[in-house]
Design an enzyme around this catalytic site. Structure first.
Site, PDB file in Angstrom:
ATOM      1  N   ASP A  76      99.853   6.254 -55.435  1.00 26.97           N
ATOM      2  CA  ASP A  76     100.978   6.002 -56.328  1.00 26.97           C
ATOM      3  C   ASP A  76     101.843   4.920 -55.693  1.00 26.97           C
ATOM      4  OD1 ASP A  76     102.363   7.261 -54.274  1.00 26.97           O
ATOM      5  OD2 ASP A  76     102.718   9.104 -55.396  1.00 26.97           O
TER       6      ASP A  76
ATOM      7  N   TYR B 233      94.604  14.811 -56.490  1.00 26.35           N
ATOM      8  CA  TYR B 233      95.956  14.380 -56.128  1.00 26.35           C
ATOM      9  C   TYR B 233      96.989  14.860 -57.147  1.00 26.35           C
ATOM     10  CZ  TYR B 233      99.859  11.289 -55.051  1.00 26.35           C
ATOM     11  OH  TYR B 233     101.102  10.796 -54.747  1.00 26.35           O
TER      12      TYR B 233
ATOM     13  N   ARG C 229     100.461  14.415 -57.544  1.00 26.56           N
ATOM     14  CA  ARG C 229     101.671  13.712 -57.978  1.00 26.56           C
ATOM     15  C   ARG C 229     101.361  12.643 -59.020  1.00 26.56           C
ATOM     16  NH1 ARG C 229     106.112  14.316 -54.094  1.00 26.56           N
ATOM     17  NH2 ARG C 229     105.438  15.683 -52.400  1.00 26.56           N
TER      18      ARG C 229
END
Length: 670
Positions: free
Chosen positions: A105, A328, A330
């Site tokens: 991210d 993952y 997030r």
């Protein structure tokens, strides 16, 4: 030697696990048999420098210094992680090739990029730095990721976006916090008034909702139902649809406020002939619900399990890092790359082996079905949160871990079930010149909905549902008989206090709360207050700072929170400004906007906000007592959590309160 720099130790160990063995473990790194090395950050190793790093005079809080705008930005090592930065400094010098292995991210990108920049990496070594995107910590997934390295230069816009956000938070938070804390002292408020570009508009949403509830005056309104009968005496009901002539007797929500008008309608339709004027009957379908991103998972978990946003995030992190059962967590994406269809058989096999209860009463998933979730165009650095190929041992999970894993797994399995199909009938009926409406829905095939059985304690089945109704056979032009009309009296209800679910929903759909129609239009596509990584932390931060409190499941503002919002200019307390910022930051990450086009207007507006702060006193805070434990964990105030000192010094804090107010670690505050 290739040096992989991971965001955290758990990711570093997962990468090392698939490198040639035997391994040599050092302090803060692991070296593989071929000499390649994995090291890691421990979250952000660097932070924005304190104001007094730019000028020692800024250590003392004075309105005359504001706004403080660095000409050359500085980063400083965090005291607790200096040792790991030293480890990386040595390894970076030895390495012939660097690989950024931050989380997939924008903050994960910046977290490693800022270390590489701080350590002075230049020239070919910088140009040749590669990017490793790991979204699943299981060995087979990490191996696949290592075979798909990309140039780190591709992700410069992502890093620039995160850097702009970090600096914007520092500028806005530090300057506005100092300004309003200093002004607050003039009216006797002895606490630190933390202001942030995301936290403050979020607090503003809660304050305005609380005030709307307090000032709400309930009013009666009226509905009319017609009891309709066919020639065969089959019965159904239809609801009156007021005409334009009734507008003077209705509120802005279209509710009839005049009992006399409703009684008149009841009298006119009782024991009268009725006619079906329109009938629309269609077979419809509802596609599979998309897999979860973090916010949608937090919202559903709050509704179903009563979990806070932070609890969901912490549970996901455990499932990802400790158990390696999910990808993952997030992520802000609800889509999956088509190449992952090849993994579907092994993922489904693992889910069914570990959590067979999910399909106990259902047909088997069909791997031939490809839902709309598989869309390469909507996947970039990360994809939706889904189960991994590892079989879950549910008995080894905590209750929260089991609940979240099953929720994610069910949503993934839904992609391999047919669409939900139903028949919908909408009927329009005319009675004595008045218009009445009803509709019914009959299920044809449950499809994916068979995975979401209704429960007595459940308020959601993943996508929501309409109550099923039955209608007798009807056709357009059919004559009916209207029996005794029914008058239904109801009371207007106040808005509901925010809960974890609705507050998160407000953050992800912030355009609903934007006042400017032009801004609302802009934000329809790039919607959101905060990011997937920061939302839970922002909500928790407002609790820690004493601005929000819980009353059962409700989230309400405290006197301090209200006083702050009612002391600030409206632009600082509504989501319009910060939602536009998020839109601009997103545009930077997509190469559609430049860093300076974001920062220059911000500095200009900040000048105006500081002038506005100095021109009026925050009278809404007169007589309000500072929270006793406010900011203790972030260096605010003394042991009692209050701010003291008459000449602008932060209360007993050698590191200024601005440090805490404007902490720019993306995953904890904004």
């Amino acid at each position: 030697m290739i040096l992989y720099i991971a965001e955290k130790p758990s990711l570093g160990r997962a990468i090392a696990d698939v490198l040639p063995k035997p391994h040599k473990k050092g302090e803060g790194y692991i070296t593989a048999a071929n000499g390649d090395t994995v090291s890691w950050c421990i979250g952000h190793l660097l932070e924005q420098a304190e104001p007094d790093s730019y000028d020692p005079a800024f250590k003392s809080w004075s309105f005359d210094h504001l706004p403080i705008v660095p000409q050359q930005w500085k980063m400083t090592p965090k005291s607790k992680t200096r040792g790991q930065l030293s480890v990386l400094r040595k390894l970076v010098k030895q390495a012939s090739q660097l690989v950024n292995a931050g989380d997939p991210d924008r903050e994960g990108q910046l977290l490693v990029d800022e270390v590489i920049a701080y350590l002075g990496v230049k020239g070919d070594k910088l140009e040749q730095t590669q990017r490793l995107l790991v979204s699943d910590l299981n060995p087979q997934a990490v191996k696949r990721a290592l075979g798909q390295l990309r140039s780190n230069r591709e992700f410069i816009p992502l890093s620039t976006s995160a850097l702009a956000r970090s600096r914007a938070d520092w500028l806005y938070g530090m300057n506005m916090t100092r300004a309003y804390t200093l002004q607050g002292r003039k009216v006797g408020y002895q606490g630190v008034l933390s202001v942030g570009r995301v936290q403050t508009p979020l607090l503003g949403l809660v304050v305005r909702r609380d005030e709307a509830i307090e000032h709400f005056v309930s009013k009666p309104f009226y509905e009319v139902l017609a009891n309709l009968y066919t020639q065969e005496q089959a019965h159904f009901k239809a609801k009156w649809q007021p005409s334009e002539a009734c507008q003077p007797y209705m509120d802005e929500e279209g509710r009839v406020l005049s009992r006399r008008l409703a009684e008149n309608v009841v009298g006119r339709i009782t024991e009268q002939p009725a006619k079906v004027t329109d009938l629309q009957a269609k077979d419809k379908q509802q596609g599979q619900p998309l897999p979860y991103n973090l916010s949608s998972l937090q919202i559903d978990a709050a509704k179903r399990f009563g979990m806070s946003a932070k609890t969901v995030l912490d549970t996901c992190q455990s499932l990802y890092e400790k158990h390696k059962l999910i990808t993952y967590p997030r992520s802000d994406s609800r889509y999956l790359p088509k190449e992952q269809l090849a993994l579907a058989p092994s993922v489904i096999g693992a889910v069914l082996k570990g959590a067979g209860e999910l399909t106990a009463q259902c047909a088997a998933p069909d791997l031939k079905i490809v839902s709309k979730a598989w869309n390469d165009a909507k996947v970039d650095a990360h994809h939706a949160i889904v189960p991994t190929e590892k079989v879950a041992n549910l008995s080894a999970l905590t209750q929260a871990e089991k609940q979240i894993y099953l929720q994610l797994a069910r949503q993934y399995l839904a992609q391999f079930y047919p669409v939900y199909r139903y028949h919908e009938t909408q009927v329009e009926v005319e009675i004595a010149g008045g218009h009445f409406h009803t509709k019914a829905k009959q299920e044809i095939a449950l499809g994916w909905k068979q995975l979401f059985p209704k429960r007595s304690d459940d308020k959601t089945d993943g996508e929501g549902d309409e109550a099923l109704a039955q209608l007798p056979p009807l056709h357009k032009g059919q004559m009916l008989h209207s029996g005794q009309g029914e008058l239904i009296e109801k009371q207007t209800q106040p808005p509901k206090a925010f809960t974890d679910a609705t507050l998160l929903s407000a953050m992800t759909g912030i355009s609903r709360y934007v006042t400017n129609p032009e801004i609302r239009k802009i934000l329809k596509e790039t919607d959101g207050l905060g990011t997937e990584a920061t939302r839970a932390g922002i909500i928790e931060l407002l609790f820690k700072r004493g601005f929000l409190a819980r009353q059962g499941k409700s989230i309400v503002s405290t006197p301090v929170g209200r006083g702050l919002i009612n002391s600030l200019p409206e632009s600082a307390t509504t989501p319009d400004m910060t939602a536009l910022w998020e839109s601009h930051l997103d545009a930077i990450s997509r190469k559609e906007a430049k860093y300076l086009s974001f920062m220059a207007p911000l500095v200009e507006s900040l000048n105006g906000l500081i002038m506005q702060a100095g021109a009026q006193l925050p009278k809404a805070l007169q007589g309000v007592e500072a929270p006793k434990r406010s900011f203790k964990k972030r260096g605010y105030g003394n042991r009692r959590g209050t701010a003291t000192g008459a000449k602008g010094k932060a209360s007993g804090a050698k590191k200024t309160a601005a440090r805490a107010a404007s902490k720019t670690r993306a995953k904890t505050s904004a």
